[in-house]
Scaffold this motif. Sequence first.
Motif, short mmCIF file in Angstrom:
data_model
loop_
_atom_site.label_atom_id
_atom_site.label_comp_id
_atom_site.label_asym_id
_atom_site.label_seq_id
_atom_site.Cartn_x
_atom_site.Cartn_y
_atom_site.Cartn_z
N TYR A 1 -3.55 15.96 -30.02
CA TYR A 1 -3.67 14.51 -30.12
C TYR A 1 -3.35 13.84 -28.79
CZ TYR A 1 -2.54 9.70 -31.33
OH TYR A 1 -2.48 8.34 -31.36
N GLU A 2 -2.34 14.32 -28.11
CA GLU A 2 -1.95 13.74 -26.83
C GLU A 2 -3.08 13.85 -25.80
OE1 GLU A 2 1.31 14.59 -23.27
OE2 GLU A 2 1.41 15.69 -25.16
N GLU B 1 -6.95 10.15 -40.23
CA GLU B 1 -6.28 9.43 -39.15
C GLU B 1 -5.67 10.46 -38.21
OE1 GLU B 1 -5.54 6.10 -37.12
OE2 GLU B 1 -6.37 6.05 -39.15
N PRO B 2 -6.10 10.52 -36.95
CA PRO B 2 -5.63 11.60 -36.06
C PRO B 2 -4.13 11.58 -35.83
CG PRO B 2 -7.58 10.50 -35.15
CD PRO B 2 -7.13 9.68 -36.30
N CYS B 3 -3.52 10.38 -35.78
CA CYS B 3 -2.10 10.31 -35.45
C CYS B 3 -1.19 10.50 -36.66
CB CYS B 3 -1.78 8.95 -34.81
SG CYS B 3 -1.87 7.55 -35.96
N ALA B 4 -1.75 10.64 -37.86
CA ALA B 4 -0.94 10.57 -39.07
C ALA B 4 0.09 11.68 -39.14
CB ALA B 4 -1.85 10.59 -40.31
N TYR B 5 -0.35 12.92 -39.24
CA TYR B 5 0.57 14.02 -39.45
C TYR B 5 1.35 14.42 -38.20
CZ TYR B 5 -1.03 14.74 -44.21
OH TYR B 5 -1.29 14.58 -45.55
N ASN C 1 -6.43 14.22 -26.44
CA ASN C 1 -7.72 13.65 -26.84
C ASN C 1 -7.64 12.19 -27.25
OD1 ASN C 1 -8.86 16.22 -26.49
ND2 ASN C 1 -8.30 16.80 -28.59
N SER C 2 -6.45 11.65 -27.47
CA SER C 2 -6.35 10.29 -27.99
C SER C 2 -6.17 9.29 -26.86
CB SER C 2 -5.16 10.18 -28.96
OG SER C 2 -5.00 8.84 -29.38
N ALA C 3 -6.67 8.09 -27.10
CA ALA C 3 -6.52 6.99 -26.14
C ALA C 3 -5.94 5.76 -26.82
CB ALA C 3 -7.88 6.65 -25.51
N ASP C 4 -5.12 5.95 -27.86
CA ASP C 4 -4.51 4.83 -28.58
C ASP C 4 -3.52 4.11 -27.68
OD1 ASP C 4 -5.96 5.49 -30.78
OD2 ASP C 4 -4.38 6.70 -31.70
N ALA C 5 -3.45 2.78 -27.85
CA ALA C 5 -2.56 1.98 -27.02
C ALA C 5 -1.10 2.21 -27.37
CB ALA C 5 -2.91 0.50 -27.17
N ARG C 6 -0.77 2.08 -28.63
CA ARG C 6 0.60 2.28 -29.10
C ARG C 6 0.56 3.21 -30.31
NH1 ARG C 6 3.83 -3.50 -28.74
NH2 ARG C 6 3.97 -3.60 -26.44
N PRO C 7 0.49 4.48 -30.10
CA PRO C 7 0.31 5.40 -31.23
C PRO C 7 1.50 5.44 -32.19
CG PRO C 7 0.71 6.62 -29.20
CD PRO C 7 0.53 5.20 -28.81
N VAL C 8 2.73 5.29 -31.66
CA VAL C 8 3.90 5.33 -32.54
C VAL C 8 3.89 4.14 -33.51
CG1 VAL C 8 6.42 5.31 -32.62
CG2 VAL C 8 5.23 6.57 -30.81
N ARG C 9 3.59 2.96 -32.99
CA ARG C 9 3.51 1.79 -33.86
C ARG C 9 2.37 1.94 -34.86
NH1 ARG C 9 3.99 -4.56 -32.27
NH2 ARG C 9 3.27 -5.40 -34.27
#
Length: 522
Positions: free
Chosen positions: A309-310, A332-336, A312-320
Amino acid sequence: MPTKTTTNFSVSNRIARYIARVATLTFFACVAVPQDADAQKLPVIPTPPTVVAPEPPTRPFTPIEKAYQRAIQEELKRREAEQRKQQEVKTLESELEKLLEEFGPNARYFCTNYFIYIYDVSDAYAKWCSALVENAANAYVTFARRLKLPIQPIEEPMIVVIFSRKEDYEAYARKVAGSEFDAAKNKPVGFYSTSSNRSVFYDMTGVEKSKTIDEKSNVTRKTTLEEVAAEILKRDHAEENLSVIVHETARQISYNLGLFARDGENPKWAIEGLAMLFEPPCGPTKFGGWKPDKDFPINKRRILEFKAYEQNSADARPVRRCVELERILDDEPCAYPLSWAIFYYLYKHYPKELAYYLYYCRMQEPRMAYSDTARVMEFEYFFGDDWDGMYLQLKVYVESLLLQANGLSEEEADKLARKKYNVPEEEPKQKGKDAKQKRTPKKTDAANTNDSAKRDAAKETKPDGAEALKETEKPEANQKQETKSSATATKSKPDVKKSETKTDKQVDAEDDDWLNSWNKEE
C-alpha cells in the motif's frame, strides 16, 4: 228538651271544628311557604372512629423454628433455580434443534462453557477448531486485563458454525448476509455476524471436503489434539484457515465481553485492528498451533500488505481516511493494512492512551449514528491531530518490524528504519513521576519568556533588604521552631533520601494505577 238541644250543639261544634281544621291543612299544603336555606342545613355529627383491638404480640421463634424456616427458604430458592435452569435448557434445546434443521441432515453439535459448535466435519477437525477458539478467547481475556479494559459477563451462548464444503458455506453466507456477501469483490472465507452472534467457517484445507476422508488423510484416525493439528497444518491454506478462525473469534469475544456494542456503531478500524493482532500462527501443535506465550507476534502478512500500500498509494492522509471508514472491506486498499498498523503501533507504544480510547468508546451509549467527524474528533482527542506525522511513524515502525522478521534485533531494526525515512531517534521513556510530568502540556516559548520577564520585573521592584526585613519581623518563637526543624532536617537527611528513592515495583504500581486517576479526572 233542654237535654237534646245541648247534645246536638256539641256534636255540631265538633263537626265544624273538624271541617275547619281540614280546610286549614289543605290551604297550607297548596300554598308554597318560603323557607330559609340556611335553616335547612343541620350540623353533621361525625361518626366515632372504629377502634381495632391491637393484635397480641407474636412470640419469638425458637432456634429450632428459625432453622426450619431457613431450610424452607433455601429449598424454595433451590427449586426456583432448578426451574430456571430447566427453562434455559428447554430454550437451548429448541434453539439447537432449529440450528441443526437449518444446517442440514449431517449436522452435529457439542458445547463448552461459552461456545456451541455446530458442524458437519469430522469430530477430529471440530476438536481442532474448538481448541483454536478457546485459546483465542482466553488470549483476549489476558489482553483486556493487561490494558485494564472492562469485562462483562456473557449474556448468551456464542455459536460457531463449521462447514466441510465451501459451497455450503457460501449458501449459508448468502442466507445470512444477503446482497452484501454477493457484492464483495473478495468473498470472505469466514465471518462473524453481530445480529445472530455466530461465527461461520469452512475447511479451507480440503481435508474434510470428500466423504472418503480416510483415503485422503489420516485426520479421523488421530486421537490427540497434537496429532490432529500436525496433520491439518501440513495442508495447503492451513495457515490462512487458522488465521481466519482466531480473527473472527477475537471479534466475537470482544463483542460479547463488552468491549464493543453489538447494537450500535463502533470504530471499525479498532475492531479489525484488534482482531488482526490474533492472526499470526504461534504456539506448539499440542495447543492446536495457536497460543501466544507472552504477547502477540509480528504479523508478516499484514506487513507485506502495508508495504504494498505504501508503494502504490497516493492518498493525502491515509491514517485519517482509515479512521473515517464505516466499513472495513478489501475494496478499500487502506482498510486492513492501516487498521492493523495503527492498532499494533498504539498497542506497543501507547497502550494507556489506546485503553483510554477504547474505554471511552465503550462507555458511550450504543450509537445508532456515528459520523465521520465524530470518529476523527475522538481519535484526535486521544492521539493528536498530526496525521502526516503519525503516518510517518507507522512507516518507520512497519519497516522496523520487517527487519526484525528478517532476523535483526529490535534496536538495530529501529535504527535502520529511522535512517531510511530520516526520522530522529526517540528519547528514552521515563518512569514514575518524571513520566507523569512529561505528559503534562508544556508551555510555549512565548509563555516562558513572559514568565521570566515577570519574575525579573518583580525582582527589580523589590526594595533592597526586603528579605532581611521579613526575617527580622518574624517572632522569636517561629525562629526557634525553624531552627529546630532545620536541625532535625539536617540530622534526618539520609533517611529522607531513603524514603524518596522508590523501588521499580513501587514505580510500576504507581504507573499501573492510571485508570483510577483518569476516572477521577473525568
